[in-house]
Design a protein around this motif. Structure first.
Motif, PDB file in Angstrom:
ATOM      1  N   HIS A  23       0.847  -1.206   0.000  1.00 31.83           N
ATOM      2  CA  HIS A  23       0.000   0.000   0.000  1.00 31.83           C
ATOM      3  C   HIS A  23       0.881   1.254   0.000  1.00 31.83           C
ATOM      4  CE1 HIS A  23      -3.131   2.878   1.125  1.00 31.83           C
ATOM      5  NE2 HIS A  23      -4.020   1.927   0.854  1.00 31.83           N
ATOM      6  N   PRO A  24       0.563   2.236  -0.851  1.00 29.40           N
ATOM      7  CA  PRO A  24       1.429   3.419  -0.954  1.00 29.40           C
ATOM      8  C   PRO A  24       1.352   4.379   0.229  1.00 29.40           C
ATOM      9  CG  PRO A  24      -0.477   3.635  -2.405  1.00 29.40           C
ATOM     10  CD  PRO A  24      -0.520   2.237  -1.850  1.00 29.40           C
ATOM     11  N   ILE A  25       0.297   4.281   1.054  1.00 29.17           N
ATOM     12  CA  ILE A  25       0.135   5.206   2.180  1.00 29.17           C
ATOM     13  C   ILE A  25       0.216   4.493   3.520  1.00 29.17           C
ATOM     14  CG2 ILE A  25      -1.419   6.875   3.289  1.00 29.17           C
ATOM     15  CD1 ILE A  25      -0.263   7.893   0.687  1.00 29.17           C
ATOM     16  N   PHE A  26      -0.437   3.345   3.633  1.00 28.76           N
ATOM     17  CA  PHE A  26      -0.451   2.622   4.898  1.00 28.76           C
ATOM     18  C   PHE A  26       0.854   1.831   5.080  1.00 28.76           C
ATOM     19  CE2 PHE A  26      -5.304   2.305   4.209  1.00 28.76           C
ATOM     20  CZ  PHE A  26      -5.473   3.587   4.725  1.00 28.76           C
ATOM     21  N   ASN A  27       1.500   2.034   6.202  1.00 31.05           N
ATOM     22  CA  ASN A  27       2.737   1.343   6.530  1.00 31.05           C
ATOM     23  C   ASN A  27       2.491   0.387   7.693  1.00 31.05           C
ATOM     24  OD1 ASN A  27       5.738   0.962   6.836  1.00 31.05           O
ATOM     25  ND2 ASN A  27       5.296   1.959   8.809  1.00 31.05           N
ATOM     26  N   ILE A  28       2.860  -0.884   7.528  1.00 34.95           N
ATOM     27  CA  ILE A  28       2.658  -1.868   8.597  1.00 34.95           C
ATOM     28  C   ILE A  28       3.673  -1.598   9.710  1.00 34.95           C
ATOM     29  CG2 ILE A  28       2.595  -4.303   9.223  1.00 34.95           C
ATOM     30  CD1 ILE A  28       2.023  -4.907   6.236  1.00 34.95           C
ATOM     31  N   HIS A  29       3.185  -1.109  10.827  1.00 35.28           N
ATOM     32  CA  HIS A  29       4.063  -0.812  11.961  1.00 35.28           C
ATOM     33  C   HIS A  29       4.259  -2.026  12.862  1.00 35.28           C
ATOM     34  CE1 HIS A  29       5.069   0.620  16.054  1.00 35.28           C
ATOM     35  NE2 HIS A  29       5.850   1.459  15.390  1.00 35.28           N
ATOM     36  N   SER A  30       3.170  -2.805  13.081  1.00 40.00           N
ATOM     37  CA  SER A  30       3.276  -3.945  13.994  1.00 40.00           C
ATOM     38  C   SER A  30       2.188  -4.954  13.689  1.00 40.00           C
ATOM     39  CB  SER A  30       3.173  -3.479  15.450  1.00 40.00           C
ATOM     40  OG  SER A  30       1.939  -2.824  15.686  1.00 40.00           O
ATOM     41  N   VAL A  31       2.467  -6.198  14.071  1.00 39.59           N
ATOM     42  CA  VAL A  31       1.496  -7.285  13.934  1.00 39.59           C
ATOM     43  C   VAL A  31       1.388  -7.987  15.286  1.00 39.59           C
ATOM     44  CG1 VAL A  31       1.854  -7.590  11.456  1.00 39.59           C
ATOM     45  CG2 VAL A  31       3.264  -8.879  13.071  1.00 39.59           C
ATOM     46  N   HIS A  32       0.187  -8.487  15.598  1.00 42.31           N
ATOM     47  CA  HIS A  32      -0.073  -8.928  16.964  1.00 42.31           C
ATOM     48  C   HIS A  32      -0.839 -10.242  16.997  1.00 42.31           C
ATOM     49  CE1 HIS A  32       1.195  -4.974  18.533  1.00 42.31           C
ATOM     50  NE2 HIS A  32       0.731  -4.560  17.366  1.00 42.31           N
ATOM     51  N   THR A  33      -0.668 -10.952  18.122  1.00 42.17           N
ATOM     52  CA  THR A  33      -1.288 -12.257  18.298  1.00 42.17           C
ATOM     53  C   THR A  33      -1.596 -12.483  19.773  1.00 42.17           C
ATOM     54  OG1 THR A  33      -0.982 -14.642  17.924  1.00 42.17           O
ATOM     55  CG2 THR A  33       0.961 -13.378  18.575  1.00 42.17           C
ATOM     56  N   THR A  34      -2.524 -13.371  20.024  1.00 38.19           N
ATOM     57  CA  THR A  34      -2.787 -13.799  21.401  1.00 38.19           C
ATOM     58  C   THR A  34      -1.938 -15.015  21.762  1.00 38.19           C
ATOM     59  OG1 THR A  34      -4.620 -15.188  20.627  1.00 38.19           O
ATOM     60  CG2 THR A  34      -5.162 -12.953  21.356  1.00 38.19           C
ATOM     61  N   ARG A  35      -1.152 -15.458  20.797  1.00 38.92           N
ATOM     62  CA  ARG A  35      -0.336 -16.653  21.016  1.00 38.92           C
ATOM     63  C   ARG A  35       1.137 -16.267  21.201  1.00 38.92           C
ATOM     64  NH1 ARG A  35      -2.087 -20.739  16.389  1.00 38.92           N
ATOM     65  NH2 ARG A  35      -1.971 -18.868  15.093  1.00 38.92           N
ATOM     66  N   MET A  50      11.558 -11.122   3.077  1.00 37.93           N
ATOM     67  CA  MET A  50      10.750  -9.944   2.762  1.00 37.93           C
ATOM     68  C   MET A  50      10.463  -9.096   3.998  1.00 37.93           C
ATOM     69  SD  MET A  50       8.039 -11.481  -0.001  1.00 37.93           S
ATOM     70  CE  MET A  50       7.583  -9.846  -0.566  1.00 37.93           C
ATOM     71  N   THR A  51      10.435  -9.737   5.169  1.00 41.27           N
ATOM     72  CA  THR A  51      10.148  -9.006   6.396  1.00 41.27           C
ATOM     73  C   THR A  51      10.811  -9.694   7.575  1.00 41.27           C
ATOM     74  OG1 THR A  51       8.377  -8.147   7.830  1.00 41.27           O
ATOM     75  CG2 THR A  51       8.000 -10.282   6.806  1.00 41.27           C
ATOM     76  N   ASP A  52      11.226  -8.896   8.542  1.00 40.23           N
ATOM     77  CA  ASP A  52      11.739  -9.457   9.797  1.00 40.23           C
ATOM     78  C   ASP A  52      10.831  -9.089  10.963  1.00 40.23           C
ATOM     79  OD1 ASP A  52      12.231  -6.766   9.994  1.00 40.23           O
ATOM     80  OD2 ASP A  52      14.392  -6.939  10.330  1.00 40.23           O
ATOM     81  N   ILE A  53       9.581  -8.708  10.658  1.00 38.48           N
ATOM     82  CA  ILE A  53       8.648  -8.261  11.687  1.00 38.48           C
ATOM     83  C   ILE A  53       8.303  -9.404  12.635  1.00 38.48           C
ATOM     84  CG2 ILE A  53       6.463  -8.754  10.474  1.00 38.48           C
ATOM     85  CD1 ILE A  53       5.580  -5.868  11.332  1.00 38.48           C
ATOM     86  N   GLN A  54       8.160  -9.066  13.910  1.00 36.14           N
ATOM     87  CA  GLN A  54       7.859 -10.037  14.950  1.00 36.14           C
ATOM     88  C   GLN A  54       6.398  -9.919  15.396  1.00 36.14           C
ATOM     89  OE1 GLN A  54      11.283 -12.080  15.471  1.00 36.14           O
ATOM     90  NE2 GLN A  54      10.127 -11.979  17.363  1.00 36.14           N
ATOM     91  N   LEU A  55       5.763 -11.050  15.642  1.00 36.91           N
ATOM     92  CA  LEU A  55       4.454 -11.034  16.276  1.00 36.91           C
ATOM     93  C   LEU A  55       4.606 -10.570  17.725  1.00 36.91           C
ATOM     94  CD1 LEU A  55       3.143 -14.412  14.882  1.00 36.91           C
ATOM     95  CD2 LEU A  55       2.041 -12.211  14.498  1.00 36.91           C
ATOM     96  N   GLU A  56       3.736  -9.651  18.114  1.00 33.51           N
ATOM     97  CA  GLU A  56       3.785  -9.107  19.467  1.00 33.51           C
ATOM     98  C   GLU A  56       2.451  -9.368  20.171  1.00 33.51           C
ATOM     99  OE1 GLU A  56       4.804  -4.946  19.477  1.00 33.51           O
ATOM    100  OE2 GLU A  56       5.992  -5.155  17.641  1.00 33.51           O
ATOM    101  N   HIS A  57       2.486  -9.332  21.499  1.00 33.88           N
ATOM    102  CA  HIS A  57       1.243  -9.405  22.246  1.00 33.88           C
ATOM    103  C   HIS A  57       0.450  -8.109  22.084  1.00 33.88           C
ATOM    104  CE1 HIS A  57       2.891 -12.840  24.947  1.00 33.88           C
ATOM    105  NE2 HIS A  57       2.234 -13.314  23.913  1.00 33.88           N
ATOM    106  N   ILE A  58      -0.789  -8.139  22.478  1.00 37.40           N
ATOM    107  CA  ILE A  58      -1.709  -7.029  22.203  1.00 37.40           C
ATOM    108  C   ILE A  58      -1.730  -6.067  23.380  1.00 37.40           C
ATOM    109  CG2 ILE A  58      -4.096  -6.416  21.665  1.00 37.40           C
ATOM    110  CD1 ILE A  58      -4.341  -9.396  20.615  1.00 37.40           C
TER     111      ILE A  58
END
Length: 344
Positions: A23-35, A50-58
């Motif tokens: 997406h040209p405007i929205f930037n993925i800052h974080s991703v989250h999980t209950t696990r 492609m990404t080194d993003i980590q799942l984080e708690h909410i």
């Protein structure tokens, strides 16, 4: 604009990540999980490199501090527990579950078998069917993304329901979905040897999307009564075909119906009306945010057949969620969604 995704390990959340990544405007800052907090690539190995993003708690306060929008792709019954805390932070919320779709909490309790959110939250939630509710979506802070079956069905029915062209008690919907519509959790009924070379009807007259469809149809035309809605599992990965049968109130021909639909949807970038005698196939919308609709009047019986197809994970979930977020933020609704379908 920064966005966060909750429920990234499911199919809907995975599609949100894939589409928002470009997406040209929205930037993925974080991703989250209950696990477990692990690299996203452990859930989706195809993202390696492609990404080194980590799942984080909410943590709603932390998410709201760094992001402008949160997409909640958690299951129904889980999402309802998260939404109240996010509302308190003032962040924009796009909820992909069924927890905010029904305005009557007792209906939700009856059909979803979970405890509903408060009536005050339901009153704040805007139903995000963009082709028909854009003016309200532009002002929304709390948005309820429609279900996949309702999206295909409502887009197919809306013109003739609103124009009072059908017997409002005659609506019969025969809908079929690919296996991804059931989610990513393990289930015996979804293993390959159970669904391959098979066709199964399920939740006969009990599907939780029935009240959502009826609720919106009755907003358009309060004469609409209970509908007959049957769902089937196709031995394919993704896609929905909703075949709808309705009795016309007077004599119409196919040409006049097609003309009406073309006129009504002419400014809607993701709804395409097929020429007379041409009917859409699921593969023709796969991997896209499009809904294709085919129409035919049987002058012998006075019935109209409507065939509406979508990709359940995109127009039926993640793509429509992004379309709504675009509208909420004054962007072109097609932004980040302009790709054509995959074929074959």
């Amino acid at each position: 604009m920064n966005v966060s995704i909750i429920g990234t390990t499911g199919y809907g959340g995975g599609e949100l990540f894939r589409l928002l990544y470009h997406h040209p405007i929205f930037n993925i800052h974080s991703v989250h999980t209950t696990r477990e907090e692990i690299p996203l690539t452990k859930e989706f190995p195809h993202l390696n490199g492609m990404t080194d993003i980590q799942l984080e708690h909410i943590d709603p306060e932390k998410i709201a501090k760094h992001s402008d929008i949160v997409f909640i792709a958690a299951p129904s019954g889980v999402s309802s527990k998260l939404v109240p805390d996010f509302v308190e932070t003032g962040i924009q919320i796009v909820d992909l579950s069924g927890d905010l779709r029904l305005t009557d909490p007792e209906q939700y309790r009856s059909w979803y078998k979970h405890e509903p959110v408060s009536q005050s939250l339901l009153d704040k939630a805007v139903y995000g069917l963009p082709e028909w509710n854009k003016s309200n979506i532009t002002k929304a802070k709390l948005l309820s993304n429609p279900g996949c079956y309702p999206t295909a069905t409502l887009l197919g029915l809306a013109p003739v329901v609103q124009e009072n062209m059908i017997d409002p008690t005659s609506i019969i919907i025969d809908a079929k979905s690919g296996a991804s519509g059931a989610g990513r959790s393990a289930s015996k009924s979804l293993i390959f040897s159970e669904i391959n070379e098979n066709l199964r009807i399920y939740k006969v007259n009990q599907h939780q999307h029935i009240p959502e469809i009826e609720q919106q149809l009755q907003r358009w035309n309060d004469s609409v009564g209970p509908i007959t809605f049957s769902t089937h599992l196709l031995p394919i990965t993704r896609g929905i075909m909703s075949t709808i049968y309705v009795k016309l109130t007077k004599e119409y021909n196919t040409e006049s119906i097609v003309e009406l639909y073309n006129e009504i949807y002419k400014n809607q970038p993701f709804v395409k009306i097929r020429p007379i005698g041409n009917f859409p196939e699921i593969k023709e919308v796969s991997g896209s945010n499009f809904c294709h609709i085919g129409l035919h009047v049987d002058e012998r019986t006075g019935r109209l057949t409507i065939v509406s197809v979508i990709d359940n994970l995109i127009k039926g979930a993640a793509g429509q969620a992004i379309q709504n977020a675009n509208i909420m933020n004054g962007l072109d609704e097609s932004m980040g969604l302009e790709f054509i379908p995959l074929f074959p």
